[in-house]
Design an enzyme around this catalytic site. Structure first.
Site, PDB file in Angstrom:
ATOM      1  NE  ARG A  18       8.642  -9.713  -7.533  1.00  0.00           N
ATOM      2  CZ  ARG A  18       9.629 -10.612  -7.541  1.00  0.00           C
ATOM      3  NH1 ARG A  18      10.894 -10.215  -7.465  1.00  0.00           N
ATOM      4  NH2 ARG A  18       9.346 -11.879  -7.616  1.00  0.00           N
ATOM      5  CG  ASN A  36       8.752  -9.070  -3.731  1.00  0.00           C
ATOM      6  OD1 ASN A  36       7.889  -8.286  -4.120  1.00  0.00           O
ATOM      7  ND2 ASN A  36       8.766 -10.343  -4.055  1.00  0.00           N
TER       8      ASN A  36
END
Ligand SMILES: [Zn+2]
Ligand SMILES: [Zn+2]
Ligand SMILES: [Zn+2]
Length: 768
Positions: A18, A36
């Site tokens: 990320r 996520n």
């Protein structure tokens, strides 16, 4: 302006994915978010079409080192005007199903090492330095999702400085769960009866090793016993204390340059040795080899690895030794010790000092071991650095969960879920109680971290008496699931098919032993393997085994068995008494006993094992008369042959019995004896004998392939670690116009059997 939703699957969590997305988006001035969603990373962005494409390319090129992108889907959404003003990392969605793939443990990255060795850095000399790109994962995780509270780092709350890094998306340690520093992280200490006060315990440990002491060093996923290698004394001392007199020890060296001083290393070996997975690589000794011969006695090679934790890097800065032995600290057959109290109590009398730390090891994970045959790599043990990375199973329904428990001695288990097969770390010899318990714990843990509640099928070996078979029976009752029993060599063939993504193969399955479907001990088989079915087309000649399993430890009994009925009884007894009686545990009187055993057929199950034949030739050549570790006699035969010249030829003969071909191994043995009689050099005979077996197996496989019209021939089983045999078979098969496949990303030996069992169980339930 356009808007796109990008879904990325693979190893994308706990690896800094990320933050990378965040950095790439910021770099291109793209707005949107990333979050996520279970095992998927969702990215939503808006921008010009070409900008979005640039973003995707840049993301693929800049993905974090530990991550693995298995799929990346782009969905173009309706764009109703500008929606985002910046780019953000959103909280993970709580309602997700599916499992996220936990990454394996990865060697300390260069950035972290720089910090460790930079005097002004706050992590200077800190042995647990790690970041999102490196460090422990699998061995510190107790459950998912992967957050610090579910790891062994939960006892080490982040200090202020670490917290700042952890919360900053631009930092390398953003959400790095294993991040810590000297202020907040685990501490290392030296121990002997009590904690020994020391300013620098790691430096002191190196000094103690260099003085000849044995140290037990607790590392990231396990514990090593460590001694210096340039003198015989400390190595011999370790052998004596462990009762491990012959088994080769693996070593660790500071860097590649040092490894090159005592081994010959090829380009591909070098790449694997230096890779971030850092397995032990079995390398040939070179002419300058100067370590103690006791490190790997009577072998032409030895296992070497490079440091993979900051602690190990630091250790090697304090010594001038070219290598330390680093062998798993365990009691024979038992799992590696990982708990401080157990380490110090069980190794009492073995280790002189202990270098320990206060972080718990949640999952033990032995070092991985690889070996090259020509340019091809095979795993001897696939464990640290690789596990739990799954294999993709093609053509398997996503809904089917299978648990396969493996064979008996060199056990791994496999969990098949959503078309992915998680092959476990090395478990070991399940006839030992401690190891059997470890198997059960490891199964539970793997089910936890893959969020698997139950399984539809439990697979196991065909052998009714294995502990793994009994466990499979119990578990299938608990889960009310079906049980599938799989023939050992069929499992080998199936794992080979999975590794090479093929459905059908003529498999040469050559190993020590596996329970055959006729109740005899197989191990030199030519099988047609097609999905969940197989046919045994040819094999080595069935041989009696006088004394059953005793032939494994004392190949001289196999030697008598293989000659029995092929030469006269008197001649047989005469040969044994004049040349080999010292190899019998009870000397001459045992020879008469073995003959009676063979005459009466008492306790003489038959075998087609290739391993037993190689052991026997090793004994006939007086290379090795007793097996003290797995594969010993055959490995020493290979090393002898390695130094042999290709000047002799041993003929081989393929016979037929009830429509099935067999390679006459008794004749090969008799030829070996004739060459000894003639005074030929032992190394040259060893080489010729290995060739005869290789050519014989290859010829039977080619004939079988021709008969059934299959174009792919493959090799599986422990014998395929033998470089000479493996290369000879490949060359013969390929010159006959067939494709030859081997294990590339899995173990050639029994470490892959559970994966084969899982595949067969899954294929069976889907009618493949
Ligand atoms: Zn790092
Ligand atoms: Zn800290
Ligand atoms: Zn096997």
């Amino acid at each position: 302006m356009e808007k796109a939703r990008i879904l990325v699957q693979g190893i994308v969590q706990g690896v800094g994915f990320r933050p990378t997305v965040y950095r790439v988006a910021h770099g291109l001035n793209i707005n949107g978010y990333v979050r996520n969603l279970g095992n998927i990373v969702e990215i939503v962005i808006e921008g010009q079409n070409n900008k979005i494409n640039e973003f995707i390319t840049s993301l693929q090129n800049n993905k974090p080192p530990i991550s693995e992108i298995n799929s990346l889907e782009v969905e173009w959404l309706d764009h109703k005007g500008q929606e985002f003003n910046d780019f953000r990392i959103l909280e993970s969605s709580k309602n997700f199903s599916g499992s996220s793939v936990i990454p394996p443990d990865i060697a300390t990255c260069d950035n972290c090492l720089e910090e460790v060795f930079e005097v002004s850095n706050r992590r200077h000399n800190y042995p647990f330095t790690a970041c999102t790109d490196c460090g422990p994962r699998f061995t510190v995780i107790s459950s998912v999702p992967y957050d610090r509270i579910r790891t062994s780092m939960k006892s080490f709350p982040l200090c202020e400085d670490c917290e700042v890094e952890y919360a900053n998306p631009k930092d390398r340690r953003y959400h790095a769960e294993a991040s810590c520093c000297p202020v907040c992280g685990p501490k290392v200490f030296l121990y002997r009866e009590n904690v020994i006060d020391s300013e620098n315990p790691i430096k002191k440990a190196a000094e103690l090793i260099d003085e000849g002491n044995i140290l037990a060093i607790k590392g990231i996923g396990g514990t090593h016993l460590v001694v210096k290698t340039t003198e015989d004394g400390p190595v011999e001392k370790l052998r004596k204390r462990l009762g491990r007199y012959n088994q080769p020890f693996a070593c660790m060296s500071k860097d590649l340059k040092t490894v090159q001083t005592f081994t010959d290393i090829s380009g591909s070996e070098k790449n694997v040795l230096e890779s971030r997975r850092r397995p032990i690589v079995v390398l040939n000794k070179n002419n300058g080899y100067m370590l103690s011969p006791s490190v790997s006695p009577y072998l032409h090679n030895l296992g070497v690895m490079l440091p993979y934790s900051a602690l190990q890097h630091l250790l090697f800065t304090y010594t001038n030794e070219p290598a330390y032995i680093m062998t798993s600290a365990n009691m024979p057959g038992e799992p590696m010790l990982i708990d401080n109290r157990e380490i110090t109590s069980k190794l009492n009398g073995i280790a002189d000092y202990y270098l320990l730390h206060d972080r718990e090891i949640i999952n033990r994970c032995d070092d991985s071991v690889v070996r090259f045959r020509g340019n091809e790599m095979a795993f001897i043990r696939r464990s640290r650095g690789y596990v739990p990375e799954p294999y993709d199973f093609a053509r398997i329904s996503e809904d089917l969960n299978v648990l396969a428990l493996g064979p008996e001695i060199d056990v791994t288990f496999s969990l098949l879920k959503e078309g992915k097969c998680y092959v476990s770390q090395h478990i070991g010899d399940t006839t030992k109680y401690e190891t059997f318990r470890y198997l059960q714990e490891a199964v539970n843990h793997m089910m936890d971290i893959t969020r698997t509640g139950s399984v539809d099928v439990v697979a196991c070996d065909l052998h009714p008496m294995f502990f793994t078979t009994k466990l499979a029976e119990d578990m299938s009752q608990d889960f009310e699931s079906e049980i599938v029993r799989v023939q050992h060599h069929h499992a080998h063939a199936a794992s080979l098919c999975v590794d090479n993504n093929i459905e059908e193969v003529i498999c040469i399955a050559a190993d020590g032993v596996g329970y055959g479907d006729d109740g005899t001990a197989w191990g030199g088989e030519i099988l047609l393997s097609h999905g969940s079915s197989y046919e045994r087309l040819a094999s080595l000649m069935p041989q009696p085994m006088a004394g059953g399993d005793l032939t494994t430890k004392y190949p001289v009994r196999m030697f008598m068995s293989m000659l029995y009925n092929h030469i006269g009884d008197d001649e047989l007894v005469g040969l044994m008494k004049t040349g080999y009686s010292h190899f019998f545990k009870h000397g001459e009187r045992e020879i008469d006993l073995v003959l009676k055993q063979l005459q009466k057929g008492f306790n003489t199950n038959t075998t087609t094992s290739t391993g037993r034949v190689l052991d026997t030739i090793s004994t006939a050549l007086r290379i090795c008369g007793e097996r003290t570790y797995e594969g010993e006699c055959a490995m020493k035969l290979e090393s002898a042959a390695f130094y042999g010249e290709n000047t002799l030829k041993i003929p081989y003969e393929i016979g037929t019995n009830r429509g099935k071909d067999f390679l006459n191994t008794s004749n090969i043995l008799i030829s070996v004896l004739e060459l000894i009689e003639k005074g030929e050099k032992m190394q040259n005979i060893a080489r010729a004998a290995q060739n005869a077996i290789a050519f014989g197996l290859a010829e039977m496989a080619i004939k079988a392939a021709e008969n059934v019209g299959v174009k792919v021939i493959g090799g599986s089983g422990g014998v395929f670690y033998n470089e000479a045999i493996s290369v000879a078979i490949r060359n013969t098969v390929e010159s006959a116009g067939y494709t030859f496949v081997q294990h590339k990303n899995s173990c050639a030996g029994d470490g892959s059997v559970s994966m084969g069992q899982a595949a067969i169980a899954a294929w069976k339930s889907q009618g493949i």
